[in-house]
Design a protein around this motif. Structure first.
Motif, PDB file in Angstrom:
ATOM      1  N   ALA A  30       4.182   6.040 -17.044  1.00  0.00           N
ATOM      2  CA  ALA A  30       3.606   4.759 -16.617  1.00  0.00           C
ATOM      3  C   ALA A  30       3.734   4.574 -15.108  1.00  0.00           C
ATOM      4  N   VAL A  31       4.874   5.002 -14.536  1.00  0.00           N
ATOM      5  CA  VAL A  31       5.069   4.882 -13.085  1.00  0.00           C
ATOM      6  C   VAL A  31       4.078   5.766 -12.346  1.00  0.00           C
ATOM      7  N   LEU A  32       3.873   6.998 -12.828  1.00  0.00           N
ATOM      8  CA  LEU A  32       2.929   7.904 -12.170  1.00  0.00           C
ATOM      9  C   LEU A  32       1.518   7.325 -12.186  1.00  0.00           C
ATOM     10  N   THR A  33       1.098   6.814 -13.336  1.00  0.00           N
ATOM     11  CA  THR A  33      -0.233   6.200 -13.422  1.00  0.00           C
ATOM     12  C   THR A  33      -0.325   4.983 -12.511  1.00  0.00           C
ATOM     13  N   GLY A  34       0.758   4.178 -12.477  1.00  0.00           N
ATOM     14  CA  GLY A  34       0.756   3.004 -11.608  1.00  0.00           C
ATOM     15  C   GLY A  34       0.654   3.378 -10.138  1.00  0.00           C
ATOM     16  N   LEU A  35       1.369   4.432  -9.731  1.00  0.00           N
ATOM     17  CA  LEU A  35       1.304   4.861  -8.334  1.00  0.00           C
ATOM     18  C   LEU A  35      -0.093   5.357  -7.971  1.00  0.00           C
ATOM     19  N   LEU A  36      -0.710   6.113  -8.864  1.00  0.00           N
ATOM     20  CA  LEU A  36      -2.076   6.574  -8.606  1.00  0.00           C
ATOM     21  C   LEU A  36      -3.048   5.391  -8.544  1.00  0.00           C
ATOM     22  N   SER A  37      -2.785   4.374  -9.365  1.00  0.00           N
ATOM     23  CA  SER A  37      -3.653   3.196  -9.351  1.00  0.00           C
ATOM     24  C   SER A  37      -3.541   2.410  -8.049  1.00  0.00           C
ATOM     25  N   LEU A  38      -2.429   2.607  -7.339  1.00  0.00           N
ATOM     26  CA  LEU A  38      -2.227   1.869  -6.097  1.00  0.00           C
ATOM     27  C   LEU A  38      -2.960   2.482  -4.910  1.00  0.00           C
ATOM     28  N   LEU A  39      -3.604   3.628  -5.103  1.00  0.00           N
ATOM     29  CA  LEU A  39      -4.324   4.259  -3.997  1.00  0.00           C
ATOM     30  C   LEU A  39      -5.366   3.330  -3.363  1.00  0.00           C
ATOM     31  N   PRO A  40      -6.225   2.669  -4.150  1.00  0.00           N
ATOM     32  CA  PRO A  40      -7.193   1.760  -3.516  1.00  0.00           C
ATOM     33  C   PRO A  40      -6.518   0.619  -2.758  1.00  0.00           C
ATOM     34  N   LEU A  41      -5.430   0.076  -3.323  1.00  0.00           N
ATOM     35  CA  LEU A  41      -4.710  -0.996  -2.628  1.00  0.00           C
ATOM     36  C   LEU A  41      -4.100  -0.486  -1.327  1.00  0.00           C
ATOM     37  N   ALA A  42      -3.539   0.719  -1.366  1.00  0.00           N
ATOM     38  CA  ALA A  42      -2.984   1.298  -0.144  1.00  0.00           C
ATOM     39  C   ALA A  42      -4.071   1.463   0.904  1.00  0.00           C
ATOM     40  N   PHE A  43      -5.269   1.832   0.457  1.00  0.00           N
ATOM     41  CA  PHE A  43      -6.375   1.994   1.398  1.00  0.00           C
ATOM     42  C   PHE A  43      -6.753   0.652   2.019  1.00  0.00           C
ATOM     43  N   VAL A  44      -6.836  -0.414   1.187  1.00  0.00           N
ATOM     44  CA  VAL A  44      -7.155  -1.743   1.696  1.00  0.00           C
ATOM     45  C   VAL A  44      -6.097  -2.201   2.694  1.00  0.00           C
ATOM     46  N   LEU A  45      -4.813  -1.977   2.375  1.00  0.00           N
ATOM     47  CA  LEU A  45      -3.733  -2.367   3.288  1.00  0.00           C
ATOM     48  C   LEU A  45      -3.779  -1.556   4.572  1.00  0.00           C
ATOM     49  N   TYR A  46      -4.136  -0.290   4.447  1.00  0.00           N
ATOM     50  CA  TYR A  46      -4.241   0.558   5.635  1.00  0.00           C
ATOM     51  C   TYR A  46      -5.325   0.030   6.574  1.00  0.00           C
ATOM     52  N   VAL A  47      -6.463  -0.330   6.005  1.00  0.00           N
ATOM     53  CA  VAL A  47      -7.554  -0.866   6.823  1.00  0.00           C
ATOM     54  C   VAL A  47      -7.126  -2.181   7.470  1.00  0.00           C
ATOM     55  N   ALA A  48      -6.450  -3.045   6.680  1.00  0.00           N
ATOM     56  CA  ALA A  48      -6.008  -4.326   7.224  1.00  0.00           C
ATOM     57  C   ALA A  48      -5.009  -4.124   8.354  1.00  0.00           C
ATOM     58  N   THR A  49      -4.086  -3.163   8.175  1.00  0.00           N
ATOM     59  CA  THR A  49      -3.058  -2.919   9.194  1.00  0.00           C
ATOM     60  C   THR A  49      -3.665  -2.375  10.475  1.00  0.00           C
ATOM     61  N   THR A  50      -4.571  -1.427  10.317  1.00  0.00           N
ATOM     62  CA  THR A  50      -5.172  -0.820  11.499  1.00  0.00           C
ATOM     63  C   THR A  50      -6.203  -1.719  12.170  1.00  0.00           C
ATOM     64  N   SER A  51      -6.697  -2.719  11.429  1.00  0.00           N
ATOM     65  CA  SER A  51      -7.700  -3.614  12.013  1.00  0.00           C
ATOM     66  C   SER A  51      -7.090  -4.608  12.999  1.00  0.00           C
ATOM     67  N   GLY A  52      -5.842  -4.995  12.744  1.00  0.00           N
ATOM     68  CA  GLY A  52      -5.204  -5.963  13.637  1.00  0.00           C
ATOM     69  C   GLY A  52      -5.429  -7.397  13.166  1.00  0.00           C
ATOM     70  N   TRP A  53      -4.483  -8.274  13.571  1.00  0.00           N
ATOM     71  CA  TRP A  53      -4.518  -9.660  13.119  1.00  0.00           C
ATOM     72  C   TRP A  53      -5.756 -10.397  13.610  1.00  0.00           C
ATOM     73  N   ASP A  54      -6.195 -10.127  14.815  1.00  0.00           N
ATOM     74  CA  ASP A  54      -7.374 -10.812  15.352  1.00  0.00           C
ATOM     75  C   ASP A  54      -8.617 -10.491  14.517  1.00  0.00           C
ATOM     76  N   THR A  55      -8.748  -9.236  14.157  1.00  0.00           N
ATOM     77  CA  THR A  55      -9.897  -8.850  13.329  1.00  0.00           C
ATOM     78  C   THR A  55      -9.819  -9.510  11.964  1.00  0.00           C
ATOM     79  N   ILE A  56      -8.615  -9.565  11.397  1.00  0.00           N
ATOM     80  CA  ILE A  56      -8.439 -10.221  10.092  1.00  0.00           C
ATOM     81  C   ILE A  56      -8.838 -11.686  10.182  1.00  0.00           C
ATOM     82  N   MET A  57      -8.402 -12.359  11.230  1.00  0.00           N
ATOM     83  CA  MET A  57      -8.752 -13.771  11.404  1.00  0.00           C
ATOM     84  C   MET A  57     -10.262 -13.952  11.521  1.00  0.00           C
ATOM     85  N   ASP A  58     -10.903 -13.065  12.262  1.00  0.00           N
ATOM     86  CA  ASP A  58     -12.343 -13.188  12.474  1.00  0.00           C
ATOM     87  C   ASP A  58     -13.138 -12.906  11.201  1.00  0.00           C
TER      88      ASP A  58
END
Length: 524
Positions: A30-58
């Motif tokens: 179950a943990v392995l499946t859960g970790l693989l399922s988190l790939l899209p979320l990790a990608f979304v967080l990666y984009v948010a982190t690299t975009s910067g707070w100003d971009t997020i606000m805009d």
């Protein structure tokens, strides 16, 4: 606790029968499946982190996003309770009353699953071109997704112990009182599981709302990619969808409750006495007739009209036959793998609830709320940067299907496992069977119909999946949904009609399987 019904309350110190290595293997899977399922979320967080707070606000804190949030929440608030109420009423009429032609109406309540949601919308757009906006979105959503609640509720109504209702009646409770005090609480798991599935579909649905001209986060995300290919904007909107999904999961977990109802012995197999509707017998027919007419008659009539208008010229078998084969192969492979991936989490959800289980379950289920385009873009990025040989391969496409349809499989399996008494696992373990062997020969065997139904639900989704398939499919792959959408995008409704019909034909055996497994639930 009566001889016929056992209620397991996890909070009272009971431990799952699988101990030691067996339990750790289940948790590990179950943990392995859960970790693989988190790939899209990790990608979304990666984009948010690299975009910067100003971009997020805009990009996030703007009026357009507020409008999308209002639309999406309004859709959930209207569709979910209406779908649940109508499904319970319809299941009650079919399973517990002397409604004329009950068996026929049972099939018509499930049949809309054979029609993809965007085919419902396609048909209604042709049938009533001016019918769009929130009203059209709500109506078509209910027509397309109500069977997700009807199926588990109808199955549960057949399985409930009639002695409990008879005892309540002997204590002077009215039929309405018996329903709300005895029957409805025992339907809670089925209702909440079904409404969760509908909610996740509403958050991720694209084609239905495009054709009804109703903007949601999913339509806005896809539009961003198709118009300006704005990765940060689309992925930040995907992050908002993840938050909405987590809220939905939290509400479902809270309202689902902790009780589990299972039968030991044959007491609950006694058939229920159907209530006589009397003078209201034919009036009660209005509900199933109205639902069947709106959910089946309108789409099929519209589809046949387009097929007639197109004539023989629209039947391009050099395109059609490869599309059928590719769709069937992808659906079968994805459905089996999705069900196997969901099985450990479903068992933990019922047998060992707790903080770890809730976190793992959320990681399994949240991905169902993400549009296919977000999951696809995440997998494209991962394969290009880390595993280039997997880029645009069938393996990556099937993996995307597993991630997208885990919630479907999880809900169906969880409900079936909850019906299998934990005492049987304990008895098998006490007789010397290894933990995993004891689970396999008791709970998994009893839950087999639910596993088949879960696989059928996943296959139905894969058959009609569009956005992720467009981005991840290997060169030369053209599923029925891809062909249908390419013609619909060009407003060539006649040429799209054969592919809509074939998706329905391919889905019919899966819907029949769902109904047959639902009918057999009282024999488990």
């Amino acid at each position: 606790m009566t001889a016929s019904t056992a209620s397991w309350r996890p909070g009272r110190g009971l431990r799952p029968p699988s101990g030691g290595g067996g339990y750790r293997l289940i948790v590990g899977a179950a943990v392995l499946t859960g970790l693989l399922s988190l790939l899209p979320l990790a990608f979304v967080l990666y984009v948010a982190t690299t975009s910067g707070w100003d971009t997020i606000m805009d990009l996030v804190f703007r009026p357009k996003v507020g409008m999308l949030l209002v639309n999406t929440v309004l859709l959930l608030v209207l569709v979910l309770p209406l779908s649940a109420a109508l499904a319970v009423a319809l299941a009650w009429l079919v399973e517990r009353t002397d409604l004329p032609f009950a068996r026929f109406w049972s099939w018509t309540a499930v049949a809309p699953l054979a029609l993809p949601a965007f085919v419902h919308s396609y048909a209604w757009s042709a049938f009533a071109p001016r019918f769009h906006g929130i009203g059209a979105a709500v109506l078509i959503s209910i027509l397309a997704y109500l069977p997700f609640v009807y199926l588990p509720v109808a199955a549960q109504l057949r399985r409930l112990d009639p002695a409990l209702e008879e005892t309540a009646q002997s204590m002077g409770k009215t039929p309405i009182g018996v329903f709300f005090l005895v029957v409805l609480p025992q339907l809670r798991l089925a209702i909440m599981g079904g409404t969760l599935l509908i909610g996740l579909h509403l958050l991720a649905e694209y084609g239905l709302f495009v054709l009804t001209r109703f903007d949601t986060f999913a339509t806005a995300i896809v539009d961003q990619f198709q118009s300006v290919y704005s990765g940060p904007s689309a992925n930040l909107l995907g992050g908002v969808l993840v938050l909405l999904c987590l809220v939905l999961l939290g509400l479902e977990t809270r309202w689902r409750g902790r009780e589990r109802y299972a039968r030991v012995g044959s007491g609950a197999a006694r058939p229920h006495r159907r209530r006589a509707l009397g003078q209201y017998r034919w009036i009660a027919l209005l509900l199933p007739v109205a639902f069947a007419s709106l959910a089946l008659l309108v789409p099929l009539t519209t589809l046949l009209r387009w097929l007639w208008a197109g004539g023989a010229a629209i039947w391009r078998f050099d395109y059609i036959l490869p599309s059928i084969g590719q769709t069937a192969l992808l659906a079968a492979t994805g459905a089996v793998l999705t069900t196997l991936a969901a099985l450990p989490m479903a068992w933990l959800s019922v047998r060992a609830p707790g903080k770890l289980q809730r976190a793992l379950e959320a990681s399994h289920a949240y991905v169902g709320a993400l549009p296919g385009v977000i999951i696809a873009l995440a997998l494209v990025t991962v394969t290009v940067r880390i595993a280039l040989p997997l880029y645009q391969t069938a393996a990556t496409l099937v993996f995307a299907y597993v991630l997208m349809f885990l919630p479907r499989a999880l809900v169906g399996l969880r409900t079936s496992i909850a019906q299998a008494p934990i005492e049987l696992e304990r008895a098998a373990a006490s007789l010397g069977r290894p933990p995993l062997n004891a689970i396999w020969h008791t709970t998994i065997r009893l839950a087999a119909p639910g596993a088949l139904a879960s696989a059928a639900l996943a296959a139905l989704g894969i058959t009609t999946e569009l956005t992720a398939t467009l981005m991840l499919a290997p060169n030369g792959t053209r599923t029925l949904a891809m062909r249908f959408w390419s013609y619909t995008s060009e407003l060539d409704f006649a040429s799209a009609a054969p592919y809509a019909l074939l998706m329905i034909v391919l889905s019919i055996p899966l819907v029949v399987l769902l109904q047959l497994q639902s009918d057999r639930v009282d024999q488990i």
